[in-house]
Scaffold this motif. Structure first.
Motif, PDB file in Angstrom:
ATOM      1  N   ASN A 322       0.840  -1.196   0.000  1.00 20.78           N
ATOM      2  CA  ASN A 322       0.000   0.000   0.000  1.00 20.78           C
ATOM      3  C   ASN A 322       0.872   1.243   0.000  1.00 20.78           C
ATOM      4  O   ASN A 322       1.585   1.507   0.968  1.00 20.78           O
ATOM      5  N   ARG A 323       0.827   1.990  -1.094  1.00 13.30           N
ATOM      6  CA  ARG A 323       1.496   3.295  -1.152  1.00 13.30           C
ATOM      7  C   ARG A 323       0.432   4.319  -0.764  1.00 13.30           C
ATOM      8  O   ARG A 323      -0.446   4.689  -1.552  1.00 13.30           O
ATOM      9  N   THR A 324       0.487   4.765   0.490  1.00 14.25           N
ATOM     10  CA  THR A 324      -0.519   5.694   0.995  1.00 14.25           C
ATOM     11  C   THR A 324      -0.264   7.104   0.470  1.00 14.25           C
ATOM     12  O   THR A 324       0.830   7.431  -0.002  1.00 14.25           O
ATOM     13  N   ARG A 325      -1.269   7.960   0.583  1.00 15.44           N
ATOM     14  CA  ARG A 325      -1.129   9.348   0.117  1.00 15.44           C
ATOM     15  C   ARG A 325      -0.257  10.125   1.103  1.00 15.44           C
ATOM     16  O   ARG A 325      -0.454  10.080   2.314  1.00 15.44           O
ATOM     17  N   SER A 326       0.709  10.853   0.571  1.00 14.16           N
ATOM     18  CA  SER A 326       1.590  11.674   1.397  1.00 14.16           C
ATOM     19  C   SER A 326       0.920  13.001   1.726  1.00 14.16           C
ATOM     20  O   SER A 326      -0.120  13.362   1.159  1.00 14.16           O
ATOM     21  N   LEU A 327       1.534  13.750   2.646  1.00 11.66           N
ATOM     22  CA  LEU A 327       1.011  15.075   2.980  1.00 11.66           C
ATOM     23  C   LEU A 327       1.056  16.005   1.778  1.00 11.66           C
ATOM     24  O   LEU A 327       0.165  16.841   1.593  1.00 11.66           O
ATOM     25  N   THR A 328       2.091  15.876   0.939  1.00  7.74           N
ATOM     26  CA  THR A 328       2.156  16.713  -0.261  1.00  7.74           C
ATOM     27  C   THR A 328       1.097  16.292  -1.272  1.00  7.74           C
ATOM     28  O   THR A 328       0.543  17.142  -1.986  1.00  7.74           O
ATOM     29  N   ASP A 329       0.777  15.000  -1.355  1.00  2.00           N
ATOM     30  CA  ASP A 329      -0.335  14.565  -2.211  1.00  2.00           C
ATOM     31  C   ASP A 329      -1.628  15.231  -1.772  1.00  2.00           C
ATOM     32  O   ASP A 329      -2.407  15.736  -2.593  1.00  2.00           O
ATOM     33  N   ILE A 330      -1.855  15.216  -0.459  1.00  3.75           N
ATOM     34  CA  ILE A 330      -3.095  15.777   0.080  1.00  3.75           C
ATOM     35  C   ILE A 330      -3.144  17.286  -0.106  1.00  3.75           C
ATOM     36  O   ILE A 330      -4.156  17.844  -0.552  1.00  3.75           O
ATOM     37  N   ALA A 331      -2.025  17.964   0.187  1.00  9.86           N
ATOM     38  CA  ALA A 331      -2.001  19.426   0.102  1.00  9.86           C
ATOM     39  C   ALA A 331      -2.139  19.930  -1.325  1.00  9.86           C
ATOM     40  O   ALA A 331      -2.723  20.993  -1.562  1.00  9.86           O
ATOM     41  N   ASP A 332      -1.592  19.195  -2.280  1.00 12.76           N
ATOM     42  CA  ASP A 332      -1.604  19.644  -3.676  1.00 12.76           C
ATOM     43  C   ASP A 332      -2.807  19.143  -4.457  1.00 12.76           C
ATOM     44  O   ASP A 332      -2.892  19.344  -5.670  1.00 12.76           O
ATOM     45  N   SER A 333      -3.756  18.480  -3.795  1.00 12.14           N
ATOM     46  CA  SER A 333      -4.939  17.966  -4.473  1.00 12.14           C
ATOM     47  C   SER A 333      -6.038  19.016  -4.531  1.00 12.14           C
ATOM     48  O   SER A 333      -6.105  19.931  -3.693  1.00 12.14           O
ATOM     49  N   THR A 334      -6.902  18.896  -5.516  1.00 11.78           N
ATOM     50  CA  THR A 334      -8.114  19.705  -5.651  1.00 11.78           C
ATOM     51  C   THR A 334      -9.287  18.756  -5.840  1.00 11.78           C
ATOM     52  O   THR A 334      -9.094  17.561  -6.119  1.00 11.78           O
ATOM     53  N   PRO A 335     -10.526  19.246  -5.694  1.00 11.39           N
ATOM     54  CA  PRO A 335     -11.675  18.348  -5.906  1.00 11.39           C
ATOM     55  C   PRO A 335     -11.668  17.683  -7.276  1.00 11.39           C
ATOM     56  O   PRO A 335     -12.180  16.564  -7.433  1.00 11.39           O
ATOM     57  N   ASP A 336     -11.079  18.357  -8.270  1.00 13.00           N
ATOM     58  CA  ASP A 336     -11.059  17.805  -9.628  1.00 13.00           C
ATOM     59  C   ASP A 336      -9.773  17.040  -9.934  1.00 13.00           C
ATOM     60  O   ASP A 336      -9.672  16.424 -11.000  1.00 13.00           O
ATOM     61  N   ASN A 337      -8.816  17.098  -9.039  1.00 11.11           N
ATOM     62  CA  ASN A 337      -7.525  16.449  -9.296  1.00 11.11           C
ATOM     63  C   ASN A 337      -6.964  15.902  -7.987  1.00 11.11           C
ATOM     64  O   ASN A 337      -6.251  16.597  -7.267  1.00 11.11           O
ATOM     65  N   ILE A 338      -7.333  14.685  -7.660  1.00 10.93           N
ATOM     66  CA  ILE A 338      -6.862  14.036  -6.440  1.00 10.93           C
ATOM     67  C   ILE A 338      -5.508  13.388  -6.725  1.00 10.93           C
ATOM     68  O   ILE A 338      -5.421  12.440  -7.511  1.00 10.93           O
ATOM     69  N   ARG A 339      -4.481  13.922  -6.102  1.00 12.38           N
ATOM     70  CA  ARG A 339      -3.128  13.396  -6.332  1.00 12.38           C
ATOM     71  C   ARG A 339      -2.872  12.181  -5.435  1.00 12.38           C
ATOM     72  O   ARG A 339      -3.269  12.156  -4.275  1.00 12.38           O
ATOM     73  N   HIS A 340      -2.176  11.192  -5.990  1.00 13.57           N
ATOM     74  CA  HIS A 340      -1.797  10.008  -5.229  1.00 13.57           C
ATOM     75  C   HIS A 340      -0.555   9.415  -5.891  1.00 13.57           C
ATOM     76  O   HIS A 340      -0.631   8.751  -6.921  1.00 13.57           O
TER      77      HIS A 340
END
Length: 369
Positions: A322-340
């Motif tokens: 499991n490669r979990t979402r990092s804090l930078t993934d979460i911070a740089d995400s938008t409702p239209d672009n979920i980073r992972h």
């Protein structure tokens, strides 16, 4: 005497391999560990005994995951990142008493990483790192004395991870310069020899006799890394991931050990293990780039003891990656672009250890089991 050999063999299986955690691939689970892997016979070391051990570990990671979802197209398209890692730990422990022990561990590593995206995305090249990794030193204490017969024992340990490994190891990267020329840059975080932080290791381990010839065991550790980032650039596109993070690390292992009655000195082990990098550290900030995640594995193994020398082999096989979402993934995400972000993991690891117990005096019957 047969029971003594059984429990010492079990202690070696428990203590040499359990907490040892090494890079599973792009998730940078390095060769930091708990204190138990260097102890050898643990509570079966009498006062004045030494234990010398050598641990070798190998893996090849190439399967890419986002969360628990594998992306098989990376291998099919030839765009996968491949890490090969060889590591050796030299461990020395000394029993100050029948319950108190001290240890020091010297780890060395050789890593190779092959990728397209780090070399202009048009040609596959490899980068390398090798040398001394981060040392560990510490001590542990068995909770129960040997004044009365017991079925098992539990130890607690405390140690320090010293940043002796190069955390800015560099190599040549091709097709990345202003005009497509090569440049010398730090290698990827997953094959760096260290992280640049002073870590505090909290460790526990234990064994318990269930019936004649059968034992249960467990071990685990958590390494606290208070340092936030180490200043090593990543050359990644996102500004929030421009510098490498100094991450905590954890591992836990449990299972069963069986002493084969018909073959003196032979033991079989079957268990499971969990190891990983958390999204957030429990002390300090968690800025910069990291690939958090974890691996759950099933772990068969075998041990064989001749005199005071014991060899152990185990091969953890990954069940969950499991490669979990990092804090930078979460911070740089938008409702239209979920980073992972993704990470490459190994299918299995190969662990082999040799330990030599040097008793201060001739073996005697222990009362702790």
């Amino acid at each position: 005497m047969k029971k003594i050999y059984t429990v010492i063999s079990l202690a070696l299986v428990l203590l040499l391999l359990p907490s040892l955690a090494w890079s599973q691939g792009c998730v940078a689970i390095r060769q930091y560990s708990g204190l138990g892997n260097a102890v050898g016979q643990g509570n079966f070391q009498a006062k004045g005994d030494w234990n010398l051990s050598l641990n070798y570990r190998y893996f090849k990671s190439f399967r890419h995951f986002r969360g628990t979802h594998e992306e098989p197209n990376r291998v099919e398209d030839g765009t996968e990142v491949i890490n090969w890692s060889h590591g050796v730990d030299f461990n020395i422990s000394y029993a100050f008493s029948n319950r108190l022990y001290g240890i020091i561990s010297l780890p060395f590593a050789y890593n190779e990483r092959s990728s397209l995206y780090e070399h202009g995305r048009t040609e596959r090249h490899s980068t390398y790192s090798k040398g001394l990794a981060d040392m560990r030193i510490g001590a542990g204490f068995w909770l129960f004395s040997d004044e009365k017969p017991r079925k098992g024992n539990i130890a607690m340990g405390l140690g320090v991870k010293i940043p002796s490994g190069d955390y800015a190891a560099s190599d040549t990267f091709f097709n990345v310069g202003p005009n497509g020329e090569s440049e010398i840059r730090p290698v990827d975080q997953s094959i760096q020899l260290g992280d640049g932080g002073v870590g505090l290791i909290l460790d526990t381990q234990g064994i318990w006799e269930l019936s004649h010839g059968f034992y249960s065991y467990f071990s685990g550790f958590y390494m606290i890394n208070p340092r936030n980032t180490n200043g090593t650039p990543t050359y990644r596109r996102r500004e929030s991931e421009a510098i490498m993070s100094v991450a905590d690390q954890y591992a836990f292992r449990t299972g069963l050990f069986y002493s084969v009655k018909s073959i003196h000195g032979l033991g079989l082990v079957f268990g499971g293990r969990l190891e990983g990098i958390p999204v957030r550290d429990i002390v300090g900030e968690s800025d910069g780039f990291r690939r958090p995640g974890y691996v759950i594995s099933v772990e068969p193994g075998i041990s064989y003891m001749v005199g005071n020398v014991t060899g152990t082999l185990n091969i953890p096989v990954a069940l969950v990656r499991n490669r979990t979402r990092s804090l930078t993934d979460i911070a740089d995400s938008t409702p239209d672009n979920i980073r992972h972000g993704d990470a490459a993991f190994a299918d299995y690891l190969i662990n082999f250890s040799l330990a030599w117990r040097i008793p201060k005096k001739a073996p005697q019957i222990f009362n702790s089991l």
